[in-house]
Design a protein around this motif. Sequence first.
Motif, short mmCIF file in Angstrom:
data_model
loop_
_atom_site.label_atom_id
_atom_site.label_comp_id
_atom_site.label_asym_id
_atom_site.label_seq_id
_atom_site.Cartn_x
_atom_site.Cartn_y
_atom_site.Cartn_z
N LYS A 148 0.84 -1.20 0.00
CA LYS A 148 0.00 0.00 0.00
C LYS A 148 0.88 1.25 0.00
O LYS A 148 0.60 2.22 -0.71
N GLN A 151 2.28 1.70 -3.39
CA GLN A 151 1.24 2.23 -4.28
C GLN A 151 1.17 3.75 -4.17
O GLN A 151 1.07 4.47 -5.17
N GLY A 152 1.27 4.26 -2.95
CA GLY A 152 1.30 5.70 -2.74
C GLY A 152 2.53 6.34 -3.36
O GLY A 152 2.45 7.42 -3.95
N ARG A 155 2.00 6.77 -7.01
CA ARG A 155 1.11 7.90 -7.30
C ARG A 155 1.85 9.24 -7.18
O ARG A 155 1.49 10.21 -7.84
N THR A 160 9.48 2.81 -6.47
CA THR A 160 8.57 1.86 -5.82
C THR A 160 9.30 0.70 -5.15
O THR A 160 8.66 -0.16 -4.57
N ALA A 185 -1.79 6.82 -1.20
CA ALA A 185 -2.44 5.72 -1.91
C ALA A 185 -3.95 5.76 -1.71
O ALA A 185 -4.72 5.41 -2.62
#
Length: 198
Positions: A148, A151-152, A155, A160, A185
């Motif tokens: 998670k 994922q943020g 964005r 990553t 995220a």
Amino acid sequence: METHGRTYADQAGIKLRDTPSPLYRLLVLSLLLSARIRADTAVAAARALSDAGMTDAKRMADATWQQRVDALGVGHYRRYDERTATQLGDGAELLLREYKGDIRRMREQGRIKEGLREVPGIGPTGVDIFLREAQEVWPETGPYIDGKARQGAERLGLPTSSSRLAGLVAERDRARFAAALVRAALDKKVVEDVRAAV
């Protein structure tokens, strides 16, 4: 991190330390946050359970099922309140029976993830949440940058890779950084705020 780097434990009023009660309260928060419910609602429910005195495994186990349901309701955690009240009671009993109510015993036994997974209601997401926040007081569990948080990072246009992300901040800031990434995220407004500030 300046605007969104508050851990969920801090938001729930948990002063995280390597002692039984704060770690237990973090476990409860992790269980609540792992359900399909808004993070703010889970945080409010964790606060309500603490305010009702359910701050350790013994007190949670001693509370009645209805007292747990009522405290969850105060935090507006209504969708899963009955099932969660049962899980909280069963989990507290398990912790008392297997670990004398002290999550640190899982750490001493070198089986944190396995021990957490034994607790009713704590699945892989709950384990991730717990370890992401616990790295503040258990640095050996980190750097813990879960899916998670990654994922943020994506964005926000950051790397990553967990190791590359961990290298962006000091060890003492990793839990806050991971929380900020998770907030990115979960909420595109966080991403917009960060981009506007750069």
